[in-house]
Design a protein around this motif. Sequence first.
Motif: not given
Length: 287
Positions: A36-42, A94-97, A146-152
């Motif tokens: 069972v996939n209980n994930n939600k959102g990003i 996701d608790l790490n987001l 990605k959540p960790d780009y220095s720049l874009m």
Amino acid sequence: MLIYLKKNLLALICLAMVFTGCKKNSSEDPTTPPVVNNNKGIQLATDAKFGSVLTDKDGKTLYFFSSDAAGTPTCINGCETTWPLYYSADASTDLNLNKAEVGEVTRADGSKQSTYRGYPLYYFAGDVAKGDTKGDGVGGIWFVAKPDYSLMLANAQLTGNSINYTSTYAVGDGKTIYLTDNRGRTLYAFAPDKNGVNTYTKGTAQEGIWPVYESEILNVPSAVTKTDIGVITVATISKKQLTYKGWPLYYYAPDTNRGDNKGFLVGKTPGSVWPVLQLNATVAPAQ
């Protein structure tokens, strides 16, 4: 006697068949429960090549579009066939987001699209399996989210005083690929600077017009060579400043809106003193 034995043997065979059939149909046998996939959102996933990447709840990769640096979705008029938009009304489990970075935007057709750090999020139609990242680098303007780009990178029209300029600062239409911070804010170079040397910032008062871009070297879009990124210390204000190809990076304070790039007009001629830092910039001159 022979007939008796045959009858008993037949009875035993029938009994065995009944027992076997019952055993096969027994509801008491252990079974493997469905996953069972209980994930939600990003969600955040770890990719062997890109490190931490954003995915949907099923692990499918999400992407940033450099043409959306201003925060407005520009993948329209059929572009969505190749780059379907991503939207989820659910809060991430996701608790790490960092949930504060997640938002949404309403597109021109009224549909909603999820964002991260203000960048609208997309899928790539060519990604078939969970974890595919085939869309990264397409056209030099699509990158895994990605959540960790220095720049874009921005792929945008240079505009100042309601006049459009090309990448060579001539009057005209045409997009330019240039550096921004990780929230789409335009970054500039100061033409008199030297390689790894900030010659402009004399103190905090002066920095108020052209603030230095402070950032650690984390990750960069795949179109950017990571070894071209550096960090210097600006002694006059005791700050670290990110550099690209040796050029110290600055903001322009009057760029009040995300996506503004008006600073290149400062100086006698457009781009002569404070050019936007283009991806194909030459290496800053040595001292």
